[in-house]
Each structure stands twice: as structure tokens, then as C-alpha cells.
Design an enzyme around this catalytic site. Sequence first.
Site, PDB file in Angstrom:
ATOM      1  N   ARG A  18       3.939  -0.267  -4.802  1.00  0.00           N
ATOM      2  CA  ARG A  18       3.650  -0.750  -3.453  1.00  0.00           C
ATOM      3  C   ARG A  18       2.331  -1.530  -3.380  1.00  0.00           C
ATOM      4  O   ARG A  18       2.002  -2.106  -2.332  1.00  0.00           O
ATOM      5  CB  ARG A  18       3.571   0.432  -2.484  1.00  0.00           C
ATOM      6  CG  ARG A  18       4.845   1.222  -2.406  1.00  0.00           C
ATOM      7  CD  ARG A  18       4.712   2.352  -1.420  1.00  0.00           C
ATOM      8  NE  ARG A  18       4.562   1.864  -0.061  1.00  0.00           N
ATOM      9  CZ  ARG A  18       5.562   1.580   0.753  1.00  0.00           C
ATOM     10  NH1 ARG A  18       6.793   1.749   0.359  1.00  0.00           N
ATOM     11  NH2 ARG A  18       5.349   1.132   1.975  1.00  0.00           N
ATOM     12  N   ASN A  20      -1.536   2.676   5.537  1.00  0.00           N
ATOM     13  CA  ASN A  20      -0.652   1.574   5.142  1.00  0.00           C
ATOM     14  C   ASN A  20      -0.247   0.857   6.421  1.00  0.00           C
ATOM     15  O   ASN A  20       0.265   1.485   7.346  1.00  0.00           O
ATOM     16  CB  ASN A  20       0.585   2.147   4.421  1.00  0.00           C
ATOM     17  CG  ASN A  20       1.703   1.131   4.236  1.00  0.00           C
ATOM     18  OD1 ASN A  20       2.866   1.483   4.279  1.00  0.00           O
ATOM     19  ND2 ASN A  20       1.372  -0.118   4.034  1.00  0.00           N
ATOM     20  N   GLY A  21      -0.508  -0.453   6.479  1.00  0.00           N
ATOM     21  CA  GLY A  21      -0.172  -1.221   7.676  1.00  0.00           C
ATOM     22  C   GLY A  21      -1.295  -2.186   7.987  1.00  0.00           C
ATOM     23  O   GLY A  21      -2.170  -2.429   7.145  1.00  0.00           O
ATOM     24  N   LYS A  75      12.895 -14.864 -10.859  1.00  0.00           N
ATOM     25  CA  LYS A  75      12.510 -13.790 -11.789  1.00  0.00           C
ATOM     26  C   LYS A  75      11.581 -14.348 -12.852  1.00  0.00           C
ATOM     27  O   LYS A  75      10.583 -13.735 -13.199  1.00  0.00           O
ATOM     28  CB  LYS A  75      13.780 -13.220 -12.417  1.00  0.00           C
ATOM     29  CG  LYS A  75      13.735 -11.802 -12.771  1.00  0.00           C
ATOM     30  CD  LYS A  75      14.151 -10.859 -11.646  1.00  0.00           C
ATOM     31  CE  LYS A  75      13.604 -11.198 -10.292  1.00  0.00           C
ATOM     32  NZ  LYS A  75      14.179 -10.475  -9.210  1.00  0.00           N
ATOM     33  N   GLU A 109      17.934 -17.184  -8.408  1.00  0.00           N
ATOM     34  CA  GLU A 109      17.418 -15.853  -8.764  1.00  0.00           C
ATOM     35  C   GLU A 109      16.805 -15.877 -10.174  1.00  0.00           C
ATOM     36  O   GLU A 109      15.756 -15.278 -10.418  1.00  0.00           O
ATOM     37  CB  GLU A 109      18.555 -14.823  -8.658  1.00  0.00           C
ATOM     38  CG  GLU A 109      18.214 -13.421  -9.138  1.00  0.00           C
ATOM     39  CD  GLU A 109      17.029 -12.781  -8.429  1.00  0.00           C
ATOM     40  OE1 GLU A 109      16.579 -13.297  -7.396  1.00  0.00           O
ATOM     41  OE2 GLU A 109      16.528 -11.768  -8.956  1.00  0.00           O
ATOM     42  N   TRP A 152      -2.651  -2.783  -1.718  1.00  0.00           N
ATOM     43  CA  TRP A 152      -2.341  -4.219  -1.814  1.00  0.00           C
ATOM     44  C   TRP A 152      -3.144  -4.843  -0.690  1.00  0.00           C
ATOM     45  O   TRP A 152      -2.834  -4.664   0.485  1.00  0.00           O
ATOM     46  CB  TRP A 152      -0.845  -4.465  -1.620  1.00  0.00           C
ATOM     47  CG  TRP A 152      -0.431  -5.883  -1.882  1.00  0.00           C
ATOM     48  CD1 TRP A 152      -0.035  -6.416  -3.070  1.00  0.00           C
ATOM     49  CD2 TRP A 152      -0.348  -6.944  -0.919  1.00  0.00           C
ATOM     50  NE1 TRP A 152       0.285  -7.746  -2.914  1.00  0.00           N
ATOM     51  CE2 TRP A 152       0.091  -8.103  -1.606  1.00  0.00           C
ATOM     52  CE3 TRP A 152      -0.617  -7.042   0.439  1.00  0.00           C
ATOM     53  CZ2 TRP A 152       0.290  -9.325  -0.976  1.00  0.00           C
ATOM     54  CZ3 TRP A 152      -0.420  -8.280   1.078  1.00  0.00           C
ATOM     55  CH2 TRP A 152       0.028  -9.394   0.361  1.00  0.00           C
ATOM     56  N   LYS A 199       6.003  -4.516  -4.368  1.00  0.00           N
ATOM     57  CA  LYS A 199       7.452  -4.416  -4.243  1.00  0.00           C
ATOM     58  C   LYS A 199       7.913  -4.452  -2.793  1.00  0.00           C
ATOM     59  O   LYS A 199       8.917  -5.042  -2.456  1.00  0.00           O
ATOM     60  CB  LYS A 199       7.943  -3.131  -4.901  1.00  0.00           C
ATOM     61  CG  LYS A 199       9.452  -3.080  -4.955  1.00  0.00           C
ATOM     62  CD  LYS A 199       9.956  -2.301  -6.117  1.00  0.00           C
ATOM     63  CE  LYS A 199      11.442  -2.509  -6.308  1.00  0.00           C
ATOM     64  NZ  LYS A 199      11.769  -3.817  -6.873  1.00  0.00           N
ATOM     65  N   HIS A 243      18.497 -35.849  -7.564  1.00  0.00           N
ATOM     66  CA  HIS A 243      17.892 -36.308  -6.304  1.00  0.00           C
ATOM     67  C   HIS A 243      16.387 -36.068  -6.289  1.00  0.00           C
ATOM     68  O   HIS A 243      15.799 -35.924  -5.220  1.00  0.00           O
ATOM     69  CB  HIS A 243      18.568 -35.610  -5.123  1.00  0.00           C
ATOM     70  CG  HIS A 243      20.019 -35.964  -4.979  1.00  0.00           C
ATOM     71  ND1 HIS A 243      20.448 -37.203  -4.570  1.00  0.00           N
ATOM     72  CD2 HIS A 243      21.136 -35.248  -5.251  1.00  0.00           C
ATOM     73  CE1 HIS A 243      21.768 -37.226  -4.568  1.00  0.00           C
ATOM     74  NE2 HIS A 243      22.219 -36.048  -4.989  1.00  0.00           N
ATOM     75  N   CYS A 295       0.850  -1.176   0.000  1.00  0.00           N
ATOM     76  CA  CYS A 295       0.000   0.000   0.000  1.00  0.00           C
ATOM     77  C   CYS A 295       0.890   1.232   0.000  1.00  0.00           C
ATOM     78  O   CYS A 295       1.926   1.283   0.648  1.00  0.00           O
ATOM     79  CB  CYS A 295      -0.953   0.089   1.194  1.00  0.00           C
ATOM     80  SG  CYS A 295      -2.123  -1.258   1.268  1.00  0.00           S
ATOM     81  N   GLU A 341       8.093 -15.142 -11.465  1.00  0.00           N
ATOM     82  CA  GLU A 341       7.434 -13.934 -10.943  1.00  0.00           C
ATOM     83  C   GLU A 341       6.753 -13.118 -12.049  1.00  0.00           C
ATOM     84  O   GLU A 341       5.647 -12.625 -11.864  1.00  0.00           O
ATOM     85  CB  GLU A 341       8.500 -13.082 -10.250  1.00  0.00           C
ATOM     86  CG  GLU A 341       8.018 -11.804  -9.616  1.00  0.00           C
ATOM     87  CD  GLU A 341       9.151 -11.013  -8.952  1.00  0.00           C
ATOM     88  OE1 GLU A 341      10.330 -11.246  -9.298  1.00  0.00           O
ATOM     89  OE2 GLU A 341       8.859 -10.164  -8.108  1.00  0.00           O
TER      90      GLU A 341
HETATM   91  O1  M6R Z   1      12.870  -4.972  -0.220  1.00  0.00           O
HETATM   92  P1  M6R Z   1      13.462  -6.331  -0.036  1.00  0.00           P
HETATM   93  O2  M6R Z   1      14.761  -6.481  -0.733  1.00  0.00           O
HETATM   94  O3  M6R Z   1      13.574  -6.711   1.422  1.00  0.00           O
HETATM   95  O4  M6R Z   1      12.424  -7.312  -0.687  1.00  0.00           O
HETATM   96  C1  M6R Z   1      12.548  -8.694  -0.560  1.00  0.00           C
HETATM   97  C2  M6R Z   1      11.695  -9.430  -1.562  1.00  0.00           C
HETATM   98  O5  M6R Z   1      10.341  -9.172  -1.338  1.00  0.00           O
HETATM   99  C3  M6R Z   1      12.038  -9.035  -3.008  1.00  0.00           C
HETATM  100  O6  M6R Z   1      13.389  -9.220  -3.253  1.00  0.00           O
HETATM  101  C4  M6R Z   1      11.229  -9.873  -4.019  1.00  0.00           C
HETATM  102  O7  M6R Z   1      11.575 -11.209  -3.913  1.00  0.00           O
HETATM  103  C5  M6R Z   1      11.478  -9.330  -5.418  1.00  0.00           C
HETATM  104  N1  M6R Z   1      10.390  -8.491  -5.809  1.00  0.00           N
HETATM  105  C6  M6R Z   1      11.660 -10.388  -6.457  1.00  0.00           C
HETATM  106  O8  M6R Z   1      11.915  -9.812  -7.697  1.00  0.00           O
END
Ligand code: M6R
Length: 602
Positions: free
Chosen positions: A27, A99-100, A481, A477, A73, A597, A500, A2, A484
Site C-alpha cells: 500500500r 490513511n487518507g 506492465k 496491458e 505513500w 497497489k 498514424h 498507506c 511499470e
Molecule cells: O485496485 P484497482 O484494480 O482499482 O487498481 C487500478 C490500478 O491502479 C491498477 O490496476 C494498476 O494499474 C496496476 N498496479 C498496474 O499493474
Amino acid sequence: MCGIIARIGHGNAAETLLSGLENLEYRGYDSAGIAVQNGSGVKVHKCSGEVSDLKSTLTTHPHGNMGIGHTRWSTHGPPTDENAHPHTDTAGDVAVVHNGVIDNYDELRVELQAMGHVFESETDTEVIPHLIDEYLKSTGDTELAVRQAVDTLEGSYAIAAIVDGEEAVYAARKGSPLVLGLDDEEWFLASDVPAFLDYTDEVIYLEDGDMVVLEPDSYRITDLEGEPLERPIETVDWDPEDAGKGGYDHYMLKEIDTQPTALSNTIEGRIDNGTVAFEDLQSGTFEDVDSVQFIACGTSYHAAMYGGQLLRSAGVRTEVLRASEYKSMSGPVDDATLVVAVTQSGETADTLDAVRTASDHGARTLAVTNVVGSTAAREADDAVYIRAGPEVGVAATKTFSSQAVTLALLTQHVAADIPEATPRDDRASMLESLEDLPSHVETVLDTTQAEELAETYLDSESYFFIGSGLGHSVALEGALKFKEITYEHAEGFASGQLKHGPLALVTETTPVFAVYTGGEDEKTKTNAIEAQSRGAPIVAVGPDDHSLVDVADAYLSVPDTHPVWAGLLANVQLQLLSYYAAKLLDRPIDKPRNLAKSVTVE
Ligand code: M6R
């Protein structure tokens, strides 16, 4: 999660609120709304969907010089028009964005309903305007009423409120970020600086327990008892251009493409004559440290794996832990433990919780973050900035590269201080070759064939990513990506783990992307070949001069460099692969479904 914004000044607020919300959409983007106060009532406009949907419902901008806005969100209640913020009291005189998460909203709601308040949404937030209204009735003083209302709340909040007939915005924070922006003609409050960066770079980072009252020509900050507080004014060194799309279709591609600049900034001034120095590290050396724990989530966890492996290989006892599992997985922690929280936003709830737990055990804490003034930066004993510039796309790209490099440098700095550590023999050449990393990334960007490969493998059933040593974190990673933003099934494995279990899934429709660095690659090669002999196409991702290239079905090339940096170049190739696959599949690349994010809930 949010984003909130508030603005007060001379002239109309609505346009500023809407453009600020667009800059905060990373956000959360499942509903949006604004409330504007114009001397003839508080006007609320809100709907489910993105800010662009909200804009399309507004034939003209509502008139008023002050207002609040929200991009959501959802946590409590699905993304419907009713659940969108701002929320109001029964009469519609008090409007609030939040927000919260309010933990005691259930009991408050029952009490307020018993007093005759009528609720219209399923959100936790809606109790706040009703509480303000209730305290306003008994005190006749809005500032006091807002203080009493937030004092009643349990949980986390950054809120902004406006009240019919009052030339003021009231705000408070506890556990969720809130920044005050100071322009000549107007004041802003927002969850993050990009919301108002087009107007001002002068900011005040508010602290938990702060309350703010903005009036057209003044602002004041107090504690919850109403005692005045002084907070320093800081200047943000982000350029408004950095926060815009800059002519790109997507923030993600812009952020991938600007990695050479981000990396140059990350490195600048931190290597001097073969030694590493961090000007932002205030509290001395690390000679009393006997073990290091890295804590992080998601992409930041993969960067932490990268750093963790480098520190371990320098003979320092090192754990790399998912912040969400910290309480159950952490080994012993005491004042000889250095806990490094890796978090781009500095606001991830799980990571902050782990930092607080580590602190409670006496550990020294250090935040590695991109956001100056973030909660992690303020709560940890020290903060080191990755200097990547604002990242707006939900998929983390340039911040992974800058985190990994910052951590690599930090590990050399820490290992140099710890008497029992055994700094790597090739340290000098590793640091020297880092200077070339930005131009090597440039080469990858100029020569990549990721788009063609994304198309070749677009109809695959699953996508596997394998790697060993530093290549392992890159494989994880790459898979994160890919899933996601494409919504396709993708998994990352340590190369040796394929046989395995996961090998059972391997067919001719499961391409295997094999990441290698010129370091610990034997397992990657043998396991890639094993997958290939079961029909899977193999894509080698790494430097040219390697035997994997000869056996692979396809190849994503990176320039020859020190093995410590090769994985980061391979990662750029995988970022591009994900981007182009998602583009071909017509996915909403910058705003993948269900994600945000900044993950500020546990
Ligand atoms: O702000 P942060 O680095 O703590 O966020 C952690 C994860 O939420 C963030 O890296 C998330 O996995 C990414 N959006 C992936 O692309």
C-alpha cells in the site's frame, strides 16, 4: 495508499506490528513507523524507507502490549523521517497513524498553532493528534475527544490512536478502509486483512462513520454520536500461505505462477450446462438494462476493455471508460444503465468516485472486485468476486486474468438477459474451452522463452506492443506492465494506429511485440510487417498455427485455444517478459518507485 495497523492484547505488540506492516507494504513503502505504549510513555520509532529499514533501526523491540503502525505513500510532504507516521501531539502523549487525506488540515493547523501546538512535519495527518489532545484537555474523556476530533476533519481517513497511560486503541474511518481482526488473545485493526491473516481470519469490515475502541479484553463499535453499533463477524477464506512469498524471490512471480489455481477458482461453479451463473449476484436479471458502462483504472481498465468488447460483440450498447475521466467522458446515464466498476482492490478513489456519480444518476451499479468487504463491493448495488486470492505485488498479474475471465462470463450472463442482445454463435465452444484455460496457462509457464527474449532485447531504446480486437487490450496491458516494473519506455497501440504517428519512432532498437489471438489479426500482421521493414525486430505472441509466426524475428508461443482466451495466454507471456526484464535490470519488482497497489487518492 498507506497501510495502517493497530494491535492490543496480552504480550508484546511490536513484532506483530512490524510483520503486519510488511504484509501491508504493497500500500506504500516510502516510510514506516510504529508507536508502542508501555505504561511509561508512548514510544515512537519511525524513519523514511521501507519496513526493513525501520527494523534495522530497532536494536530491540520496544516493550508494550498495544501499539499502532504505518507504512506510507506520501501525499503531503516528501518521504522524510519527520513526515513518517505515527505523528504525535506536542507533548508526545497522543500518537496517530492515518490513511487518507485531510482536506482542511491547513486551517486546522493554523488554529492549533495559534493555541500553542508545535508541529514537526509537513503532513496533513499531524493535525489529528493535536486535535485529540486539545479536545482531551477540554473533556477529560479520550473516546469523546477522538469523536470530536474526527468530527472536525474534512476529507478521508482511517485512523488509529493511542494515548499515554491508557490501555486502549481508538480508531475511526471515513472513506478509507479499516478492518477489525478478532483473535482469542488479541484484537487488530488494519487497512487490509493480510496485515493480521497469520493470526486470525475472523473479521469485521467497518463502515464509514464507525468508531472503535479496543481494550485488552473487549472491543466496542459506535457511531460518531457514541451510539453502539452491531457489525457482522465474517470469516475470510484467504489462506495465510496465499499472502506470503512461498519461497519465491518476488510476489510478482509467485502471482504469475499461481494463475492456474486463481483461474480455476474464478471459473468454479459459474458454468452450468452451457449457461453462466453467478451465485453472488443478488438482484435478479438484467432484462431492463439497455446499455452498459465499464469503469476502471490501469490494469483493471484493460480487463474492462476485454469484457467491453465481448459485450459489444453481443449487440449490447457498451462504453468502456477510464474512471478518472468518467464525469467528462460518460454518455447519458439513467436507470437503464448498468455501470460495472472493475477494481481489484475495490478501493481505487477514481473508480469509487465514478460509481457514486453513476449512482447519483440512477444507474444500477455492479462491482467486479477481488476484495470481499471492499468499499466498491459495499457501495455498489451488487458485487461479483474474481476469486484470485490476495495479490501483493504492485504489478497486477493474476487479478488481470481473473478479471478478464469474470467479465467474459458476466457479459454472457448479461447478454442472455437483454432481449435485444445477440449472443455469439460460438458461445458454447467458447465456454467449453474456458475449462482448459488453467492448464493452458500451466503450459505457457512450463515452456516460456520469455527470459531469453528479455535478455535478447534488454538494451532496446523503446518497447512497442500492438494488437487488434481483444489483442489490443493485451497490448496495452503488456506495455503498462513493462514500463511499470522495468522503468523502460514502453507503449501499447491498436495495431492499425502504428502508422498514424508512432512508426516515426520505430528503429532496429525498438522491438515490436505483436499480440494475436486467431481472431481479428489481419491488421496486426500487416502493421507488424510494416514496422519490420523499417528495421524493428518483431516478436509474435500468440498461438502456433498463424502466419505471423513465419515472418516474425522471434516468437512467444501459446497453446491453440478459442480466440477469446488466446489473448489471456499471450498476456501471461508478456507478464513473464516484463518480470525477467525487470529482474535483469535489478529493479525492485514488487515495489516499483512512486507507485502503490491501492490508489486511494484522486
Ligand atoms: O485496485 P484497482 O484494480 O482499482 O487498481 C487500478 C490500478 O491502479 C491498477 O490496476 C494498476 O494499474 C496496476 N498496479 C498496474 O499493474
